[in-house]
Scaffold this active site. Sequence first.
Site, short mmCIF file in Angstrom:
data_model
loop_
_atom_site.label_atom_id
_atom_site.label_comp_id
_atom_site.label_asym_id
_atom_site.label_seq_id
_atom_site.Cartn_x
_atom_site.Cartn_y
_atom_site.Cartn_z
N ASP A 47 5.71 -10.00 -15.92
CA ASP A 47 5.00 -8.80 -16.38
C ASP A 47 5.22 -7.66 -15.38
O ASP A 47 4.74 -6.54 -15.59
CB ASP A 47 3.52 -9.09 -16.64
CG ASP A 47 2.78 -9.56 -15.40
OD1 ASP A 47 3.42 -9.80 -14.36
OD2 ASP A 47 1.53 -9.68 -15.48
N SER A 48 5.99 -7.93 -14.31
CA SER A 48 6.48 -6.83 -13.45
C SER A 48 7.34 -5.89 -14.29
O SER A 48 7.67 -4.79 -13.85
CB SER A 48 7.29 -7.39 -12.28
OG SER A 48 8.27 -8.31 -12.74
N ASP A 86 5.82 -14.43 -18.50
CA ASP A 86 4.45 -14.17 -18.06
C ASP A 86 3.55 -13.89 -19.24
O ASP A 86 3.87 -13.06 -20.11
CB ASP A 86 4.42 -12.92 -17.15
CG ASP A 86 4.44 -13.28 -15.69
OD1 ASP A 86 4.07 -14.42 -15.34
OD2 ASP A 86 4.85 -12.41 -14.90
N LYS A 115 3.78 -18.47 -17.80
CA LYS A 115 3.12 -18.43 -16.48
C LYS A 115 1.83 -17.63 -16.62
O LYS A 115 1.81 -16.61 -17.33
CB LYS A 115 4.06 -17.79 -15.44
CG LYS A 115 3.39 -17.57 -14.09
CD LYS A 115 4.40 -17.31 -12.98
CE LYS A 115 4.91 -15.89 -12.88
NZ LYS A 115 3.88 -14.88 -12.67
N GLU A 117 -1.86 -16.32 -14.26
CA GLU A 117 -2.41 -16.10 -12.92
C GLU A 117 -3.84 -16.64 -12.81
O GLU A 117 -4.61 -16.53 -13.76
CB GLU A 117 -2.42 -14.59 -12.60
CG GLU A 117 -1.04 -13.99 -12.59
CD GLU A 117 -1.03 -12.51 -12.21
OE1 GLU A 117 -2.10 -11.95 -11.87
OE2 GLU A 117 0.06 -11.91 -12.25
N GLU A 184 2.10 -16.15 -4.14
CA GLU A 184 2.52 -14.79 -3.79
C GLU A 184 1.63 -14.18 -2.71
O GLU A 184 0.40 -14.32 -2.74
CB GLU A 184 2.48 -13.91 -5.05
CG GLU A 184 2.83 -12.45 -4.77
CD GLU A 184 3.07 -11.61 -6.00
OE1 GLU A 184 3.01 -12.13 -7.13
OE2 GLU A 184 3.34 -10.41 -5.81
O1 KIV Z 1 5.94 -10.51 -12.78
C1 KIV Z 1 6.60 -10.93 -11.81
O2 KIV Z 1 7.70 -10.44 -11.50
C2 KIV Z 1 6.04 -12.03 -11.04
C3 KIV Z 1 6.73 -12.36 -9.74
C4 KIV Z 1 6.31 -11.38 -8.72
C5 KIV Z 1 6.46 -13.74 -9.32
O3 KIV Z 1 5.07 -12.62 -11.43
#
Ligand code: KIV
Length: 274
Positions: A47-48, A86, A115, A117, A184
């Site tokens: 989600d970056s 994500d 994934k 959090e 992280e």
């Molecule tokens: O969204 C992302 O790029 C991440 C990484 C920083 C692990 O979750």
Amino acid sequence: MSSLSAPQIRRRKRREGAEPLVMVTAYDEPGARYVDAAGVDIILVGDSLANVVLGHADTLHVSVDEMAHHVRAVSAASPKAHIVADLPWLSYHLDRADTVRNAAVLIRAGAHSVKLEGGRVRLEMVSALLDAEIPVMGHLGLTPQSVLAMGGFKVQAKTLEAAKLLVEDAQALEDAGVFALVIEGVPGEVGRRVTEAVSIPTIGIGAGADTDGQVLVFHDLLGMSARPAAKFVRRYADIGSAITEAVSHFAADVRSGSFPSIDEQYPSAPELSP
Ligand code: KIV
């Protein structure tokens, strides 16, 4: 089918002799193609996306549909690597059914796992996803979706008490059945303690050298990021400058009339020649 399944990744523990896991983010077909050709184990459609591709200040501004759009593009590259997507903020916080439906959108777009959090607070949603046969990767430490609650992007688990809570969260996620864990933004010693405390692989980003793998964001490692590099980023290329330089040459050639040359034009029938 990916070459590396979630159960195969689950067994990649360095202390058992496995090679460190390599994970890199990608958000589109060319990106996925390039990183897959480099032989990474896992492509993370992170989600970056919100910060590094869509220009937002944080990751709170990306939806399930936007994530799915990019998962589809990554999947179109048919990478050999495992694709993990994500779950964006608020897509796994409401109830079990909503969480499973949102994850299913990402799986149907081409992800092999999702994934999310958070630690013990997320166990119910982890179990809902696993009940629906969706493999789950956890993410602890500096969790960017908590930016408002944390009061900024701050290194986590700096005290012994906080480090213990992080280890307990990691163990709870392992017990719940996650197949791997991103850690992280924590001191290296904390990355080591978490890695030793669980039998699933840990994948670090700013978590020191002792995790079972490492992940970096595509644009950070290639020198294409607008944001200042964090302490843990190693830049392997300066693609951003290479792009600007190449496009400047193109602009100069257009403006001087040297592009296109005769060789860069389609030939016409002889009777059309002046
Ligand atoms: O969204 C992302 O790029 C991440 C990484 C920083 C692990 O979750």
